[in-house]
Design an enzyme around this catalytic site. Structure first.
Site, PDB file in Angstrom:
ATOM      1  N   ASP A 130       0.860  -1.185   0.000  1.00 55.90           N
ATOM      2  CA  ASP A 130       0.000   0.000   0.000  1.00 55.90           C
ATOM      3  C   ASP A 130       0.902   1.243   0.000  1.00 55.90           C
ATOM      4  O   ASP A 130       2.058   1.139  -0.398  1.00 55.90           O
ATOM      5  CB  ASP A 130      -0.963  -0.067   1.196  1.00 55.90           C
ATOM      6  CG  ASP A 130      -2.281   0.644   0.916  1.00 55.90           C
ATOM      7  OD1 ASP A 130      -2.233   1.820   0.523  1.00 55.90           O
ATOM      8  OD2 ASP A 130      -3.362   0.039   1.098  1.00 55.90           O
ATOM      9  N   HIS A 155       2.093   1.821  -3.213  1.00 60.32           N
ATOM     10  CA  HIS A 155       1.164   2.751  -3.851  1.00 60.32           C
ATOM     11  C   HIS A 155       1.702   4.185  -3.867  1.00 60.32           C
ATOM     12  O   HIS A 155       0.961   5.125  -4.112  1.00 60.32           O
ATOM     13  CB  HIS A 155      -0.211   2.700  -3.169  1.00 60.32           C
ATOM     14  CG  HIS A 155      -0.911   1.378  -3.341  1.00 60.32           C
ATOM     15  ND1 HIS A 155      -2.138   1.111  -2.799  1.00 60.32           N
ATOM     16  CD2 HIS A 155      -0.537   0.246  -3.984  1.00 60.32           C
ATOM     17  CE1 HIS A 155      -2.499  -0.134  -3.107  1.00 60.32           C
ATOM     18  NE2 HIS A 155      -1.539  -0.675  -3.812  1.00 60.32           N
TER      19      HIS A 155
END
Ligand SMILES: *[C@@H]1O[C@H](CO)[C@@H](O)[C@H](O)[C@H]1NC(C)=O
Ligand SMILES: *[C@@H]1O[C@H](CO)[C@@H](O)[C@H](O)[C@H]1NC(C)=O
Ligand SMILES: *[C@@H]1O[C@H](CO)[C@@H](O)[C@H](O)[C@H]1NC(C)=O
Ligand SMILES: *[C@@H]1O[C@H](CO)[C@@H](O)[C@H](O)[C@H]1NC(C)=O
Ligand SMILES: *[C@@H]1O[C@H](CO)[C@@H](O)[C@H](O)[C@H]1NC(C)=O
Length: 401
Positions: free
Chosen positions: A218, A241
């Site tokens: 993430d 991310h």
């Protein structure tokens, strides 16, 4: 009898002497408190050492020597009487079963001043079982799994050299912290691990993440509401991310974000680069200001430069009303490399609250996939430009969507 007595006295004296020497030198080796490498829990030994060290008025150091240990969830609680260091040289493994945790953190450090977490050791959250049980994408009310490390109201502290591996949830969460530095910190989890943000910063100020390497599933770093003076420098991120401010504007009572600097970083194979994201239909107004992203290398990165005020993953938004978060005083400078998506620069601001004072300078991002060269997408923003613009930014896009 007398002889026996004197032997016992001598032994006791020796033990006392040994303990005093230990306390005086300020070093607390957890193996002296019952910790054993192997399949036994080390948390009680660390807690016992912590209790003594925390009561000491001089600087003290708790040492976990090399070796592999099991550790149950544990809270290291302050305030303490003097500076305290926890040096981990070994590998600590969390229980595999996520339902075994009662708290939101595996290792929680709370209300401690002048704390140092050091050593070349690893906190292994044993996340794979939890990742398969995480359905938070479909159910926002889902139960949250334990984060590897939580720092609550920790001040003037340092985390150095330690590795966080395979957390079940965020690797590190900061809440109400002031003046904390992460230096030579390593985060490792696979690209497909769920919700494993690297370092999430909330309601904290003076946080520095420097010379660190974050590979996760993430955001590498996410800056939540109420955060000020955050610096991310010489950090390599990817997979992951990207590095994010937000998401903001989803809840009531959010505090402003200001003073974020992301500098001299490299992103590799991340799904996003540097971005500011806010939800539409915010329940209350908010602000995010004074955010600067510069000297960043993008290596095969999706959406390298993003302001997205229509952030709404998994279509969780019930309304498309514009975001009420005001974004201002932002710069993206000297950002170069390769984009894995055709839109390399996306600046989509709020229709009700356009972005103000955004500077775009020396952008050089190329796209080699299908559909043509790299492009930009802009809405509700009138940036100022300097230096090179590849792709040309905000030339062909509508100023309001
Ligand atoms: C921040 O914390 C570090 C580490 O404890 C300390 O050396 C430094 O003086 C602190 N800075 C401020 C401004 O308090
Ligand atoms: C620990 O971190 C410091 C920088 O904070 C670095 O100089 C040192 O080499 C590191 N030690 C090890 C053993 O990695
Ligand atoms: C970061 O700074 C160092 C030293 O100035 C430089 O060698 C390096 O190329 C920079 N990295 C990026 C990603 O800009
Ligand atoms: C990035 O992705 C490419 C293509 O998927 C892969 O070949 C490369 O090894 C990756 N780089 C890193 C540093 O993981
Ligand atoms: C934005 O920057 C200007 C100066 O360039 C300053 O006067 C203003 O206070 C800043 N606004 C915010 C919200 O930081």
């Amino acid at each position: 009898m007398a002889k026996e007595f004197s032997t016992i006295t001598a032994i006791s004296l020796l033990l006392l002497l040994a303990q005093t020497t230990e306390a005086q030198s300020g070093v607390f080796d957890v193996t002296k408190y019952g910790a054993k490498a192997g399949n036994t829990d080390i948390s009680q030994a660390i807690l016992s050492a912590w209790k003594e060290a925390c009561a000491s008025t001089s600087a003290s150091k708790i040492v976990v020597p090399a070796g592999t240990y099991l550790m149950n969830e544990m809270t290291l609680q302050g305030p303490c009487k003097g500076p305290l260091e926890l040096q981990i040289q070994g590998t600590l493994k969390a229980p595999d079963d996520p339902s075994q945790f009662k708290q939101a953190g595996w290792l929680t450090v709370e209300r401690v001043d002048q704390f140092t977490l050091s050593g070349t050791g690893t906190l292994d959250g044993q996340g794979p079982t939890a990742w398969t049980q995480n359905h938070c994408d479909k159910n926002p009310e889902c139960k949250q799994f334990a984060m590897n490390m939580r720092f609550n109201s920790v001040t003037n502290s340092v985390v150095r050299n330690i590795t966080s591996l395979d957390s079940k949830n965020f690797h590190v969460n900061l809440l109400g912290c002031k003046n904390m530095t992460f230096d030579h910190f390593t985060i490792t989890a696979p690209e497909n691990s769920v919700n494993t943000d690297g370092i999430h910063i909330g309601r904290s100020s003076g946080i520095n993440i420097i010379d660190s390497n974050i590979k996760t599933g993430d955001d590498c770093v996410s800056v939540g509401h109420g955060s000020q003076q955050i610096t991310v420098e010489r950090v390599t991120c990817g997979p992951g991310h990207g590095i994010s401010v937000g998401s903001l504007g989803r809840y009531k009572n959010e505090q402003p974000v200001s003073g974020v600097t992301v500098k001299n970083c490299t992103l590799i194979n991340t799904s996003n680069g540097v971005r500011v994201k806010t939800w539409p239909a915010s329940p209350a107004a908010g602000t995010a200001a004074d955010m600067h992203f510069e000297d960043i290398i993008m290596n095969n990165v999706g959406n390298p430069v993003v302001i997205d005020q229509e952030y709404c993953p998994y279509n969780q938004c019930t309304s498309k009303e514009p975001s009420l978060v005001k974004i201002s005083n932002v710069s993206f400078k000297n950002i170069r490399g390769t984009s894995s998506t055709r839109v390399a620069v996306k600046l989509v601001c709020s229709k009700g609250n356009p972005c103000e004072n955004v500077e775009i300078g020396d952008i050089d991002l190329s796209y080699s996939g299908a559909g043509g060269p790299a492009t930009s997408q802009c809405a509700n923003i009138k940036p100022t430009f300097s230096g090179k613009q590849n792709p040309p930014t905000c030339v062909n896009s509508a100023q309001s969507s």
